[in-house]
Design a protein around this motif. Structure first.
Motif, PDB file in Angstrom:
ATOM      1  N   MET A   1      -1.340 -18.910  29.102  1.00 17.20           N
ATOM      2  CA  MET A   1      -0.162 -18.511  29.828  1.00 17.20           C
ATOM      3  C   MET A   1      -0.475 -18.237  31.295  1.00 17.20           C
ATOM      4  SD  MET A   1       2.825 -17.360  28.051  1.00 17.20           S
ATOM      5  CE  MET A   1       3.143 -16.987  26.358  1.00 17.20           C
ATOM      6  N   LYS A   2      -1.647 -17.681  31.545  1.00 12.65           N
ATOM      7  CA  LYS A   2      -1.996 -17.383  32.924  1.00 12.65           C
ATOM      8  C   LYS A   2      -2.093 -18.650  33.748  1.00 12.65           C
ATOM      9  CE  LYS A   2      -4.427 -13.080  32.163  1.00 12.65           C
ATOM     10  NZ  LYS A   2      -5.660 -12.323  32.321  1.00 12.65           N
ATOM     11  N   GLY A   3      -2.636 -19.691  33.144  1.00  8.66           N
ATOM     12  CA  GLY A   3      -2.762 -20.961  33.848  1.00  8.66           C
ATOM     13  C   GLY A   3      -1.412 -21.564  34.176  1.00  8.66           C
ATOM     14  N   LEU A   4      -0.479 -21.495  33.240  1.00  9.22           N
ATOM     15  CA  LEU A   4       0.857 -22.040  33.482  1.00  9.22           C
ATOM     16  C   LEU A   4       1.582 -21.261  34.569  1.00  9.22           C
ATOM     17  CD1 LEU A   4       2.018 -22.754  29.828  1.00  9.22           C
ATOM     18  CD2 LEU A   4       1.312 -24.404  31.550  1.00  9.22           C
ATOM     19  N   LYS A   5       1.352 -19.960  34.595  1.00  7.99           N
ATOM     20  CA  LYS A   5       1.973 -19.123  35.624  1.00  7.99           C
ATOM     21  C   LYS A   5       1.496 -19.552  37.006  1.00  7.99           C
ATOM     22  CE  LYS A   5       0.179 -15.140  36.196  1.00  7.99           C
ATOM     23  NZ  LYS A   5      -0.296 -13.766  36.057  1.00  7.99           N
ATOM     24  N   TYR A   6       0.192 -19.726  37.161  1.00  5.09           N
ATOM     25  CA  TYR A   6      -0.349 -20.114  38.456  1.00  5.09           C
ATOM     26  C   TYR A   6       0.070 -21.530  38.847  1.00  5.09           C
ATOM     27  CZ  TYR A   6      -3.152 -15.900  38.224  1.00  5.09           C
ATOM     28  OH  TYR A   6      -3.558 -14.590  38.156  1.00  5.09           O
ATOM     29  N   ILE A   7       0.127 -22.425  37.885  1.00  8.65           N
ATOM     30  CA  ILE A   7       0.566 -23.785  38.178  1.00  8.65           C
ATOM     31  C   ILE A   7       2.014 -23.787  38.656  1.00  8.65           C
ATOM     32  CG2 ILE A   7       1.118 -26.014  37.116  1.00  8.65           C
ATOM     33  CD1 ILE A   7      -1.397 -25.629  35.379  1.00  8.65           C
ATOM     34  N   ALA A   8       2.879 -23.023  37.996  1.00 12.63           N
ATOM     35  CA  ALA A   8       4.288 -22.957  38.401  1.00 12.63           C
ATOM     36  C   ALA A   8       4.428 -22.382  39.800  1.00 12.63           C
ATOM     37  CB  ALA A   8       5.079 -22.139  37.393  1.00 12.63           C
ATOM     38  N   ILE A   9       3.632 -21.379  40.124  1.00  9.16           N
ATOM     39  CA  ILE A   9       3.700 -20.791  41.460  1.00  9.16           C
ATOM     40  C   ILE A   9       3.226 -21.776  42.518  1.00  9.16           C
ATOM     41  CG2 ILE A   9       2.707 -18.988  42.950  1.00  9.16           C
ATOM     42  CD1 ILE A   9       2.777 -17.141  40.483  1.00  9.16           C
ATOM     43  N   ILE A  10       2.137 -22.467  42.258  1.00 13.45           N
ATOM     44  CA  ILE A  10       1.601 -23.423  43.232  1.00 13.45           C
ATOM     45  C   ILE A  10       2.560 -24.589  43.438  1.00 13.45           C
ATOM     46  CG2 ILE A  10      -0.247 -25.102  43.627  1.00 13.45           C
ATOM     47  CD1 ILE A  10      -2.147 -23.020  42.336  1.00 13.45           C
ATOM     48  N   VAL A  11       3.093 -25.134  42.346  1.00 11.55           N
ATOM     49  CA  VAL A  11       4.050 -26.235  42.470  1.00 11.55           C
ATOM     50  C   VAL A  11       5.303 -25.770  43.217  1.00 11.55           C
ATOM     51  CG1 VAL A  11       5.568 -27.774  41.154  1.00 11.55           C
ATOM     52  CG2 VAL A  11       3.188 -27.488  40.465  1.00 11.55           C
ATOM     53  N   GLY A  12       5.738 -24.541  42.956  1.00  3.03           N
ATOM     54  CA  GLY A  12       6.887 -23.992  43.667  1.00  3.03           C
ATOM     55  C   GLY A  12       6.630 -23.856  45.162  1.00  3.03           C
ATOM     56  N   LEU A  13       5.451 -23.398  45.528  1.00  3.35           N
ATOM     57  CA  LEU A  13       5.124 -23.257  46.947  1.00  3.35           C
ATOM     58  C   LEU A  13       5.042 -24.608  47.649  1.00  3.35           C
ATOM     59  CD1 LEU A  13       2.464 -20.397  46.835  1.00  3.35           C
ATOM     60  CD2 LEU A  13       4.794 -20.283  47.733  1.00  3.35           C
ATOM     61  N   VAL A  14       4.472 -25.606  46.988  1.00  5.78           N
ATOM     62  CA  VAL A  14       4.401 -26.945  47.571  1.00  5.78           C
ATOM     63  C   VAL A  14       5.806 -27.522  47.736  1.00  5.78           C
ATOM     64  CG1 VAL A  14       3.628 -29.319  47.137  1.00  5.78           C
ATOM     65  CG2 VAL A  14       2.066 -27.409  46.750  1.00  5.78           C
ATOM     66  N   SER A  15       6.636 -27.324  46.732  1.00  7.71           N
ATOM     67  CA  SER A  15       8.011 -27.802  46.807  1.00  7.71           C
ATOM     68  C   SER A  15       8.785 -27.085  47.909  1.00  7.71           C
ATOM     69  CB  SER A  15       8.691 -27.598  45.453  1.00  7.71           C
ATOM     70  OG  SER A  15      10.037 -27.961  45.514  1.00  7.71           O
ATOM     71  N   LEU A  16       8.536 -25.792  48.085  1.00  7.61           N
ATOM     72  CA  LEU A  16       9.191 -25.039  49.146  1.00  7.61           C
ATOM     73  C   LEU A  16       8.776 -25.563  50.520  1.00  7.61           C
ATOM     74  CD1 LEU A  16      10.976 -22.626  49.972  1.00  7.61           C
ATOM     75  CD2 LEU A  16       8.916 -21.221  49.892  1.00  7.61           C
TER      76      LEU A  16
END
Length: 66
Positions: A1-16
């Motif tokens: 779960m921790k890995g998915l959390k960090y992946i979602a945050i990183i993808v969100g920041l790149v998309s932003l």
């Protein structure tokens, strides 16, 4: 779960970042030939990524309490 959390945050920041660039240049970001993604679409995707990350964070906190 921790890995998915960090992946979602990183993808969100790149998309932003891509949405900000798209908004400043007033041109859609070309992802595939024949079309591109506008800033509005990228911001919607960013919101989704951050909501997924928030969900995983809350799930971690819930499991920690048990």
């Amino acid at each position: 779960m921790k890995g998915l959390k960090y992946i979602a945050i990183i993808v969100g920041l790149v998309s932003l970042a891509a949405a900000i660039v798209s908004r400043l240049t007033m041109k859609p970001i070309a992802i595939a030939p024949g079309g591109g993604l506008s800033a509005e679409v990228l911001l919607n995707f960013t919101n989704t990524c951050f909501l997924i990350a928030i969900t995983f964070i809350l799930l971690e906190q819930l499991k920690a309490k048990k």
